[in-house]
Design an enzyme around this catalytic site. Structure first.
Site: not given
Length: 340
Positions: A231, A244
Protein backbone atom coordinates in the site's frame (compact mmCIF):
# COMPACT_ATOMS: atom_id res chain seq x y z
CA UNK A 1 25.38 -13.75 -60.58
CA UNK A 2 26.94 -11.81 -63.54
CA UNK A 3 25.77 -8.40 -64.74
CA UNK A 4 24.40 -10.06 -67.87
CA UNK A 5 22.33 -12.50 -65.86
CA UNK A 6 20.95 -9.69 -63.70
CA UNK A 7 19.83 -7.71 -66.75
CA UNK A 8 18.49 -10.60 -68.85
CA UNK A 9 14.70 -10.92 -69.40
CA UNK A 10 12.97 -13.29 -66.92
CA UNK A 11 11.53 -16.61 -68.05
CA UNK A 12 7.73 -17.17 -67.93
CA UNK A 13 8.07 -18.94 -64.53
CA UNK A 14 10.11 -16.09 -63.22
CA UNK A 15 7.53 -13.60 -64.59
CA UNK A 16 4.81 -15.42 -62.67
CA UNK A 17 6.94 -15.18 -59.52
CA UNK A 18 7.47 -11.45 -60.05
CA UNK A 19 3.74 -10.91 -60.58
CA UNK A 20 2.88 -12.96 -57.49
CA UNK A 21 5.36 -10.99 -55.44
CA UNK A 22 3.97 -7.71 -56.73
CA UNK A 23 0.44 -8.83 -55.86
CA UNK A 24 1.54 -9.83 -52.36
CA UNK A 25 3.28 -6.50 -51.91
CA UNK A 26 0.19 -4.61 -53.06
CA UNK A 27 -1.96 -6.61 -50.67
CA UNK A 28 0.41 -5.76 -47.85
CA UNK A 29 0.29 -2.07 -48.69
CA UNK A 30 -3.52 -2.15 -48.85
CA UNK A 31 -3.70 -3.96 -45.49
CA UNK A 32 -1.34 -1.43 -43.99
CA UNK A 33 -3.44 1.43 -45.34
CA UNK A 34 -6.55 -0.22 -43.91
CA UNK A 35 -4.89 -0.56 -40.52
CA UNK A 36 -3.77 3.05 -40.63
CA UNK A 37 -7.27 4.17 -41.62
CA UNK A 38 -8.78 2.07 -38.82
CA UNK A 39 -6.34 3.59 -36.36
CA UNK A 40 -7.03 7.14 -37.52
CA UNK A 41 -10.77 6.59 -37.25
CA UNK A 42 -10.54 4.91 -33.84
CA UNK A 43 -10.39 1.13 -33.50
CA UNK A 44 -13.33 -0.64 -31.90
CA UNK A 45 -10.89 -2.98 -30.12
CA UNK A 46 -9.38 -0.30 -27.90
CA UNK A 47 -11.04 2.31 -25.70
CA UNK A 48 -10.85 5.88 -27.03
CA UNK A 49 -8.62 8.50 -25.49
CA UNK A 50 -10.15 10.01 -22.38
CA UNK A 51 -9.16 12.31 -19.55
CA UNK A 52 -8.22 9.86 -16.74
CA UNK A 53 -9.56 12.23 -14.11
CA UNK A 54 -13.06 11.88 -15.54
CA UNK A 55 -13.18 8.19 -16.40
CA UNK A 56 -14.80 7.07 -13.15
CA UNK A 57 -16.93 8.47 -10.29
CA UNK A 58 -15.47 10.97 -7.86
CA UNK A 59 -16.66 12.67 -4.70
CA UNK A 60 -19.12 13.32 -3.26
CA UNK A 61 -19.92 9.69 -2.44
CA UNK A 62 -22.95 8.80 -0.30
CA UNK A 63 -22.40 7.67 3.27
CA UNK A 64 -22.76 3.89 3.22
CA UNK A 65 -21.53 2.13 6.35
CA UNK A 66 -21.43 -1.66 6.19
CA UNK A 67 -20.55 -4.25 8.82
CA UNK A 68 -17.23 -6.04 8.42
CA UNK A 69 -16.19 -7.51 6.00
CA UNK A 70 -18.37 -5.54 3.56
CA UNK A 71 -19.79 -6.44 0.15
CA UNK A 72 -18.96 -4.77 -3.15
CA UNK A 73 -22.45 -5.66 -4.38
CA UNK A 74 -23.96 -3.27 -1.81
CA UNK A 75 -21.71 -0.28 -2.57
CA UNK A 76 -22.93 2.91 -4.28
CA UNK A 77 -21.66 3.29 -6.88
CA UNK A 78 -20.62 -0.32 -7.41
CA UNK A 79 -16.88 -0.67 -8.02
CA UNK A 80 -15.74 -1.54 -11.53
CA UNK A 81 -13.74 -4.78 -11.37
CA UNK A 82 -13.55 -5.14 -15.16
CA UNK A 83 -16.68 -7.30 -15.32
CA UNK A 84 -17.64 -5.74 -18.67
CA UNK A 85 -14.44 -4.05 -19.77
CA UNK A 86 -11.51 -6.44 -19.31
CA UNK A 87 -10.54 -8.26 -22.51
CA UNK A 88 -7.89 -10.95 -22.36
CA UNK A 89 -5.36 -12.03 -24.98
CA UNK A 90 -4.17 -15.43 -23.74
CA UNK A 91 -1.26 -14.14 -21.66
CA UNK A 92 -1.93 -16.72 -18.93
CA UNK A 93 -3.17 -19.66 -20.96
CA UNK A 94 -2.85 -22.86 -18.95
CA UNK A 95 -1.77 -21.10 -15.76
CA UNK A 96 -3.11 -22.04 -12.31
CA UNK A 97 -3.63 -19.25 -9.80
CA UNK A 98 -4.67 -18.86 -6.17
CA UNK A 99 -5.96 -15.42 -5.16
CA UNK A 100 -6.85 -14.46 -1.60
CA UNK A 101 -9.54 -11.83 -1.14
CA UNK A 102 -10.89 -12.84 -4.54
CA UNK A 103 -14.50 -11.96 -3.86
CA UNK A 104 -14.21 -8.17 -4.17
CA UNK A 105 -11.83 -5.28 -4.67
CA UNK A 106 -8.40 -5.81 -6.17
CA UNK A 107 -8.58 -9.58 -5.72
CA UNK A 108 -11.85 -9.81 -7.64
CA UNK A 109 -10.52 -7.67 -10.49
CA UNK A 110 -7.39 -9.84 -10.64
CA UNK A 111 -9.42 -13.06 -10.68
CA UNK A 112 -11.53 -11.81 -13.59
CA UNK A 113 -8.46 -10.66 -15.50
CA UNK A 114 -6.52 -13.89 -14.92
CA UNK A 115 -9.45 -15.99 -16.11
CA UNK A 116 -9.90 -13.92 -19.26
CA UNK A 117 -6.18 -14.29 -19.91
CA UNK A 118 -6.65 -18.08 -19.84
CA UNK A 119 -5.85 -19.10 -16.25
CA UNK A 120 -7.76 -21.45 -13.99
CA UNK A 121 -8.42 -19.60 -10.73
CA UNK A 122 -9.06 -20.50 -7.09
CA UNK A 123 -10.30 -17.70 -4.84
CA UNK A 124 -10.31 -17.46 -1.06
CA UNK A 125 -12.75 -15.29 0.86
CA UNK A 126 -14.64 -15.16 4.15
CA UNK A 127 -17.90 -17.13 4.37
CA UNK A 128 -19.74 -13.82 4.96
CA UNK A 129 -18.62 -12.74 1.48
CA UNK A 130 -20.30 -15.64 -0.32
CA UNK A 131 -22.71 -13.35 -2.20
CA UNK A 132 -19.87 -11.49 -3.90
CA UNK A 133 -17.81 -14.67 -4.36
CA UNK A 134 -20.59 -16.41 -6.29
CA UNK A 135 -20.51 -13.60 -8.85
CA UNK A 136 -16.75 -14.02 -9.31
CA UNK A 137 -17.00 -17.80 -9.69
CA UNK A 138 -19.64 -17.31 -12.38
CA UNK A 139 -17.48 -14.78 -14.23
CA UNK A 140 -14.46 -17.11 -14.20
CA UNK A 141 -16.59 -19.91 -15.63
CA UNK A 142 -18.07 -17.60 -18.26
CA UNK A 143 -14.49 -17.05 -19.42
CA UNK A 144 -14.27 -20.80 -20.01
CA UNK A 145 -11.89 -21.44 -17.14
CA UNK A 146 -12.00 -23.61 -14.04
CA UNK A 147 -13.16 -21.79 -10.91
CA UNK A 148 -12.51 -23.05 -7.39
CA UNK A 149 -14.18 -21.47 -4.35
CA UNK A 150 -12.24 -21.86 -1.09
CA UNK A 151 -13.96 -19.93 1.72
CA UNK A 152 -12.33 -19.68 5.13
CA UNK A 153 -10.54 -17.48 7.65
CA UNK A 154 -6.84 -17.04 6.85
CA UNK A 155 -6.08 -16.01 10.44
CA UNK A 156 -5.66 -19.73 11.19
CA UNK A 157 -2.40 -21.42 10.12
CA UNK A 158 -4.07 -24.80 9.65
CA UNK A 159 -6.62 -23.29 7.28
CA UNK A 160 -3.89 -21.52 5.27
CA UNK A 161 -2.11 -24.83 4.78
CA UNK A 162 -5.36 -26.51 3.75
CA UNK A 163 -6.18 -23.61 1.44
CA UNK A 164 -3.00 -24.13 -0.56
CA UNK A 165 -3.36 -27.91 -0.56
CA UNK A 166 -6.95 -27.67 -1.82
CA UNK A 167 -6.01 -25.16 -4.51
CA UNK A 168 -3.19 -27.38 -5.76
CA UNK A 169 -5.42 -30.44 -5.72
CA UNK A 170 -8.39 -28.88 -7.49
CA UNK A 171 -6.42 -26.81 -9.98
CA UNK A 172 -3.94 -29.58 -10.73
CA UNK A 173 -0.99 -27.43 -9.69
CA UNK A 174 -0.07 -23.87 -8.76
CA UNK A 175 2.13 -21.35 -10.57
CA UNK A 176 0.66 -17.98 -9.58
CA UNK A 177 -0.10 -16.77 -6.06
CA UNK A 178 -1.70 -13.40 -5.38
CA UNK A 179 -1.88 -12.39 -1.72
CA UNK A 180 -4.60 -9.75 -1.81
CA UNK A 181 -6.77 -10.30 1.28
CA UNK A 182 -6.41 -7.61 3.91
CA UNK A 183 -7.97 -5.98 6.94
CA UNK A 184 -8.10 -2.23 7.54
CA UNK A 185 -9.96 -0.62 10.42
CA UNK A 186 -9.40 2.93 11.53
CA UNK A 187 -8.81 4.14 15.10
CA UNK A 188 -8.48 7.85 15.78
CA UNK A 189 -5.94 7.20 18.58
CA UNK A 190 -3.52 4.45 19.48
CA UNK A 191 -5.25 4.50 22.86
CA UNK A 192 -8.39 3.19 21.13
CA UNK A 193 -6.55 0.38 19.31
CA UNK A 194 -7.07 -2.81 21.30
CA UNK A 195 -4.71 -5.74 21.35
CA UNK A 196 -7.51 -7.81 19.82
CA UNK A 197 -7.86 -5.47 16.84
CA UNK A 198 -4.09 -5.16 16.45
CA UNK A 199 -3.77 -8.95 16.44
CA UNK A 200 -6.65 -9.28 13.96
CA UNK A 201 -4.93 -6.95 11.47
CA UNK A 202 -1.52 -8.56 11.82
CA UNK A 203 -2.90 -12.10 11.55
CA UNK A 204 -4.84 -11.23 8.38
CA UNK A 205 -2.22 -9.10 6.64
CA UNK A 206 1.13 -10.58 7.77
CA UNK A 207 0.77 -13.99 9.39
CA UNK A 208 -1.50 -15.29 6.61
CA UNK A 209 0.90 -13.96 3.98
CA UNK A 210 3.71 -15.90 5.64
CA UNK A 211 1.70 -19.11 6.10
CA UNK A 212 0.20 -19.17 2.61
CA UNK A 213 3.43 -18.30 0.83
CA UNK A 214 5.39 -20.88 2.83
CA UNK A 215 2.85 -23.57 1.96
CA UNK A 216 2.73 -22.59 -1.72
CA UNK A 217 6.41 -22.41 -2.65
CA UNK A 218 7.09 -26.18 -2.62
CA UNK A 219 4.35 -26.62 -5.25
CA UNK A 220 5.48 -23.82 -7.57
CA UNK A 221 7.68 -24.72 -10.56
CA UNK A 222 10.33 -22.44 -12.07
CA UNK A 223 8.64 -19.59 -13.90
CA UNK A 224 6.00 -19.15 -11.21
CA UNK A 225 5.15 -15.77 -9.76
CA UNK A 226 4.04 -14.43 -6.38
CA UNK A 227 2.37 -11.02 -6.27
CA UNK A 228 1.72 -9.40 -2.89
CA UNK A 229 -0.40 -6.36 -2.07
CA UNK A 230 1.30 -3.58 -0.12
CA UNK A 231 0.00 0.00 0.00
CA UNK A 232 1.06 3.61 -0.32
CA UNK A 233 0.66 3.54 3.47
CA UNK A 234 3.86 1.50 3.60
CA UNK A 235 5.67 4.71 2.61
CA UNK A 236 3.34 7.43 3.89
CA UNK A 237 1.38 5.92 6.80
CA UNK A 238 -2.03 7.31 7.63
CA UNK A 239 -2.33 8.45 11.23
CA UNK A 240 -5.60 6.60 11.93
CA UNK A 241 -4.57 3.21 10.47
CA UNK A 242 -1.30 2.58 12.29
CA UNK A 243 -1.64 -1.20 12.45
CA UNK A 244 -2.65 -1.47 8.79
CA UNK A 245 0.21 0.76 7.63
CA UNK A 246 2.66 -1.24 9.74
CA UNK A 247 1.61 -4.47 8.02
CA UNK A 248 1.86 -2.93 4.56
CA UNK A 249 5.41 -1.78 5.22
CA UNK A 250 6.13 -5.32 6.38
CA UNK A 251 4.69 -6.75 3.16
CA UNK A 252 6.90 -4.49 1.06
CA UNK A 253 9.98 -5.54 3.03
CA UNK A 254 8.99 -9.22 2.97
CA UNK A 255 8.55 -9.03 -0.80
CA UNK A 256 12.02 -7.64 -1.42
CA UNK A 257 13.75 -10.14 0.87
CA UNK A 258 11.83 -13.19 -0.32
CA UNK A 259 12.49 -12.27 -3.96
CA UNK A 260 16.22 -12.62 -3.34
CA UNK A 261 15.82 -15.84 -1.39
CA UNK A 262 13.75 -17.82 -3.88
CA UNK A 263 15.06 -16.53 -7.18
CA UNK A 264 17.36 -19.60 -7.32
CA UNK A 265 14.13 -21.62 -7.53
CA UNK A 266 13.11 -19.64 -10.61
CA UNK A 267 10.21 -17.96 -8.77
CA UNK A 268 9.69 -14.21 -8.94
CA UNK A 269 8.16 -12.11 -6.13
CA UNK A 270 6.79 -8.59 -6.52
CA UNK A 271 4.17 -6.38 -4.91
CA UNK A 272 1.62 -3.78 -5.91
CA UNK A 273 1.18 -0.75 -3.65
CA UNK A 274 -2.19 0.93 -4.28
CA UNK A 275 -3.24 4.37 -3.22
CA UNK A 276 -6.96 5.11 -2.67
CA UNK A 277 -9.10 2.48 -4.43
CA UNK A 278 -12.88 2.20 -4.31
CA UNK A 279 -13.39 -1.13 -2.55
CA UNK A 280 -15.51 -2.62 0.20
CA UNK A 281 -12.52 -2.32 2.54
CA UNK A 282 -13.21 1.39 2.87
CA UNK A 283 -16.92 1.31 3.75
CA UNK A 284 -16.82 -1.33 6.49
CA UNK A 285 -14.57 0.53 8.92
CA UNK A 286 -11.48 1.18 6.84
CA UNK A 287 -12.21 4.91 6.91
CA UNK A 288 -14.65 7.15 8.79
CA UNK A 289 -17.72 7.96 6.68
CA UNK A 290 -16.62 11.60 6.45
CA UNK A 291 -13.51 10.38 4.59
CA UNK A 292 -15.48 7.92 2.42
CA UNK A 293 -17.73 10.75 1.20
CA UNK A 294 -14.71 12.61 -0.24
CA UNK A 295 -12.57 9.55 -0.95
CA UNK A 296 -9.78 10.05 -3.48
CA UNK A 297 -9.55 13.83 -3.19
CA UNK A 298 -6.16 13.70 -1.48
CA UNK A 299 -4.31 12.52 -4.62
CA UNK A 300 -3.63 14.53 -7.81
CA UNK A 301 -6.07 12.39 -9.84
CA UNK A 302 -8.86 13.78 -7.66
CA UNK A 303 -10.77 10.50 -7.47
CA UNK A 304 -10.28 6.96 -6.18
CA UNK A 305 -8.99 4.28 -8.48
CA UNK A 306 -11.26 1.47 -9.61
CA UNK A 307 -10.11 -2.16 -9.23
CA UNK A 308 -10.30 -2.58 -13.02
CA UNK A 309 -7.52 0.02 -13.34
CA UNK A 310 -5.03 -1.99 -11.28
CA UNK A 311 -5.73 -5.55 -12.47
CA UNK A 312 -3.44 -5.23 -15.54
CA UNK A 313 -0.46 -4.71 -13.22
CA UNK A 314 -1.19 -7.98 -11.41
CA UNK A 315 -1.49 -9.71 -14.79
CA UNK A 316 1.80 -8.27 -16.00
CA UNK A 317 3.67 -9.34 -12.87
CA UNK A 318 2.26 -12.87 -13.07
CA UNK A 319 3.21 -13.45 -16.71
CA UNK A 320 6.52 -14.10 -18.42
CA UNK A 321 6.28 -10.60 -19.90
CA UNK A 322 7.87 -9.46 -16.63
CA UNK A 323 10.51 -12.21 -16.54
CA UNK A 324 13.27 -9.78 -15.48
CA UNK A 325 11.16 -8.17 -12.75
CA UNK A 326 11.49 -9.38 -9.16
CA UNK A 327 11.76 -7.71 -5.75
CA UNK A 328 9.92 -4.64 -7.03
CA UNK A 329 7.08 -2.62 -5.52
CA UNK A 330 4.77 -1.00 -8.06
CA UNK A 331 2.97 2.09 -6.81
CA UNK A 332 -0.46 2.78 -8.33
CA UNK A 333 -1.31 5.88 -6.37
CA UNK A 334 -3.18 8.37 -8.56
CA UNK A 335 -0.28 10.70 -9.21
CA UNK A 336 1.56 10.98 -5.90
CA UNK A 337 4.72 9.41 -7.31
CA UNK A 338 5.11 7.01 -4.39
CA UNK A 339 6.43 4.47 -3.75
CA UNK A 340 9.76 4.44 -5.54
Amino acid sequence: MSDQEQNSAPTSGARRGVLAGAAAGLAGVMAGNARAQSTSQGSTDAPPLADPRKLYPHEPFPAQPQPWPGLASKMHPRPDHGEKSYKGSGKMAGRKALITGGDSGLGRATAIAFAREGADVAINYLPQEEEDAREVIALIRQAGRKAVALPGDIREEAFCQKLVADAVSQLGGLDALVNCAGRQHYHESILDLSTEDFDWTLKTNLYALFWITKAAIPHMPPGSSIVNTASSNAYNPGEIILDYALTKAGIANFTKGLAKQILPKGIRVNAVAPGPFWTALQVCGGQPMSAVEKYGTTVPMGRPGQPAEIAPIYVHLATTESSYVTGQIFGITGGTGAPG
